[in-house]
Design an enzyme around this catalytic site. Structure first.
Site, PDB file in Angstrom:
ATOM      1  N   LYS A 181      -1.600  23.895 -49.306  1.00 51.26           N
ATOM      2  CA  LYS A 181      -2.147  24.379 -48.025  1.00 51.26           C
ATOM      3  C   LYS A 181      -3.563  23.860 -47.769  1.00 51.26           C
ATOM      4  O   LYS A 181      -3.899  23.484 -46.661  1.00 51.26           O
ATOM      5  CB  LYS A 181      -2.224  25.910 -48.018  1.00 51.26           C
ATOM      6  CG  LYS A 181      -0.922  26.614 -47.858  1.00 51.26           C
ATOM      7  CD  LYS A 181      -1.159  28.094 -47.579  1.00 51.26           C
ATOM      8  CE  LYS A 181      -1.957  28.800 -48.660  1.00 51.26           C
ATOM      9  NZ  LYS A 181      -1.278  28.961 -49.949  1.00 51.26           N
ATOM     10  N   ARG A 184      -1.665  37.817 -44.974  1.00 51.20           N
ATOM     11  CA  ARG A 184      -0.806  37.752 -46.149  1.00 51.20           C
ATOM     12  C   ARG A 184       0.094  38.977 -46.300  1.00 51.20           C
ATOM     13  O   ARG A 184       0.913  39.036 -47.208  1.00 51.20           O
ATOM     14  CB  ARG A 184      -1.600  37.509 -47.419  1.00 51.20           C
ATOM     15  CG  ARG A 184      -2.549  38.613 -47.817  1.00 51.20           C
ATOM     16  CD  ARG A 184      -3.098  38.350 -49.203  1.00 51.20           C
ATOM     17  NE  ARG A 184      -4.072  37.274 -49.211  1.00 51.20           N
ATOM     18  CZ  ARG A 184      -3.958  36.149 -49.915  1.00 51.20           C
ATOM     19  NH1 ARG A 184      -2.917  35.960 -50.668  1.00 51.20           N
ATOM     20  NH2 ARG A 184      -4.883  35.229 -49.869  1.00 51.20           N
ATOM     21  N   ARG A 196      -2.333  21.719 -63.430  1.00 50.90           N
ATOM     22  CA  ARG A 196      -3.596  21.393 -62.765  1.00 50.90           C
ATOM     23  C   ARG A 196      -4.732  21.166 -63.767  1.00 50.90           C
ATOM     24  O   ARG A 196      -4.948  21.965 -64.669  1.00 50.90           O
ATOM     25  CB  ARG A 196      -3.951  22.550 -61.824  1.00 50.90           C
ATOM     26  CG  ARG A 196      -5.138  22.286 -60.935  1.00 50.90           C
ATOM     27  CD  ARG A 196      -5.090  23.133 -59.695  1.00 50.90           C
ATOM     28  NE  ARG A 196      -4.907  24.561 -59.975  1.00 50.90           N
ATOM     29  CZ  ARG A 196      -4.546  25.423 -59.039  1.00 50.90           C
ATOM     30  NH1 ARG A 196      -4.289  25.027 -57.812  1.00 50.90           N
ATOM     31  NH2 ARG A 196      -4.415  26.700 -59.341  1.00 50.90           N
ATOM     32  N   ARG A 228      -7.797  25.691 -65.757  1.00 51.36           N
ATOM     33  CA  ARG A 228      -8.273  27.055 -65.509  1.00 51.36           C
ATOM     34  C   ARG A 228      -7.497  28.013 -66.392  1.00 51.36           C
ATOM     35  O   ARG A 228      -6.291  27.877 -66.546  1.00 51.36           O
ATOM     36  CB  ARG A 228      -8.069  27.431 -64.038  1.00 51.36           C
ATOM     37  CG  ARG A 228      -9.214  26.975 -63.160  1.00 51.36           C
ATOM     38  CD  ARG A 228      -8.954  27.214 -61.709  1.00 51.36           C
ATOM     39  NE  ARG A 228      -8.121  28.381 -61.430  1.00 51.36           N
ATOM     40  CZ  ARG A 228      -7.758  28.718 -60.205  1.00 51.36           C
ATOM     41  NH1 ARG A 228      -8.142  27.990 -59.181  1.00 51.36           N
ATOM     42  NH2 ARG A 228      -7.016  29.776 -59.998  1.00 51.36           N
ATOM     43  N   ARG A 281       2.088  35.535 -59.637  1.00 50.75           N
ATOM     44  CA  ARG A 281       1.488  35.257 -58.340  1.00 50.75           C
ATOM     45  C   ARG A 281       2.562  34.898 -57.313  1.00 50.75           C
ATOM     46  O   ARG A 281       2.509  35.328 -56.160  1.00 50.75           O
ATOM     47  CB  ARG A 281       0.491  34.105 -58.458  1.00 50.75           C
ATOM     48  CG  ARG A 281      -0.927  34.568 -58.775  1.00 50.75           C
ATOM     49  CD  ARG A 281      -1.675  33.591 -59.635  1.00 50.75           C
ATOM     50  NE  ARG A 281      -2.156  32.429 -58.890  1.00 50.75           N
ATOM     51  CZ  ARG A 281      -2.699  31.355 -59.465  1.00 50.75           C
ATOM     52  NH1 ARG A 281      -2.824  31.305 -60.768  1.00 50.75           N
ATOM     53  NH2 ARG A 281      -3.108  30.357 -58.737  1.00 50.75           N
TER      54      ARG A 281
END
Ligand SMILES: [Zn+2]
Length: 216
Positions: free
Chosen positions: A13, A88, A127, A159, A170
Site C-alpha cells: 500500500k 480500518r 523483509r 524487525r 496481524r
C-alpha cells in the site's frame, strides 16, 4: 479525488499510495503519520496520544476521527486525500461518511489490493533493512545483491516483530475487522479489487486505469 487504499499488511500500500500522491497531487493520510505528527507538535491531544502509545495501548477511534477531521476540514486538502490504512473498522467507516458529507466531499473509489496469505507472510518475514544506507530488501522476492546494494550483507537487519506468528496474527485481525468495511463499499459500488501479487509498476498501471475510467 479522494481515494481509499486497502490491503493487508505487506500488500504494498505504501509504495502505491506514494505513486498516487506524486502523480495526482494528492495528500496522503496515514493514521500512523498523523499520530506521530500530533505527538511532535506537543499539542494537548499530542501529549494525550503519547501517553497512550507509551503504555502500549491502542489509540481510540474518537482520537483518530478527530485527527481525520482536522485534515478534511482543511481547504488546502479539499477532495484530494488518499487514505492509507484507514478506515480500518466499521466504526471508522461510519464516521468518515459523516465527515465526508459535512465537508461536502466525495469518496471516488476504494482500491483493494488482494494478495494471498502465503505471499504476504513471506513479504513480512523476509523483509530486511540495511541500517547503513536505508535500503529495504526481501530475502524471498528482492534479495540484496552486488548489483542493487553496495553494503556488506552482514549489515542487513530484520524487525523483531516480523516473524511468522505475529504476521499471521496481524493478518487474522485485518481480515476480521476489514471484511465488513469492504462489504459496505462494495454495496455502494465503489470497491475495485486489484491483484496485488504482480510487479509494482504493473499493479500501479492497473490502478491508474481504474482512476482514469472514473475521471472520464
Ligand atoms: Zn546498505
Amino acid at each position: 479525488m479522494n481515494i481509499i487504499l486497502f490491503g493487508p499488511p505487506g500488500a504494498g500500500k505504501g509504495t502505491q499510495s506514494d505513486n498516487l500522491v506524486r502523480d495526482l497531487n494528492l495528500y496522503k493520510i496515514s493514521t500512523g503519520d498523523l499520530l506521530r505528527e500530533e505527538v511532535k507538535k506537543k499539542s494537548v491531544l499530542g501529549v494525550k496520544i503519547k501517553s497512550i502509545l507509551d503504555q502500549g495501548l491502542l489509540v481510540s477511534d474518537d482520537i483518530i476521527n478527530d485527527l481525520i477531521e482536522n485534515i478534511l476540514s482543511n481547504k488546502n486538502y479539499f477532495n484530494r486525500s488518499i487514505f492509507d490504512g484507514y478506515p480500518r473498522n466499521f466504526n471508522q467507516v461510519k464516521h468518515l461518511d459523516i465527515l465526508i458529507k459535512k465537508y461536502n466531499q466525495k469518496i471516488y473509489c476504494v482500491l483493494n489490493l488482494k494478495v494471498n496469505q502465503d505471499v504476504i507472510i513471506k513479504r513480512i518475514i523476509g523483509r530486511q533493512v540495511c541500517p547503513k544506507c536505508g535500503l529495504t530488501f526481501n530475502e524471498f522476492f528482492n534479495p540484496s545483491t552486488k548489483e542493487n546494494h553496495h553494503c556488506d550483507v552482514k549489515f542487513l537487519q530484520k524487525r523483531s516483530d516480523d516473524n511468522e506468528k505475529t504476521a499471521k496474527n496481524r493478518l487474522e485481525t485485518y481480515t476480521k475487522e476489514t471484511l465488513p468495511v469492504l462489504d459496505y463499499y462494495k454495496n455502494q459500488k465503489i470497491l475495485y479489487e486489484i491483484d496485488g501479487t504482480g510487479h509494482i509498476p504493473e499493479i500501479y498501471k492497473e490502478i491508474r486505469e481504474i482512476i482514469h475510467s472514473l475521471e472520464t
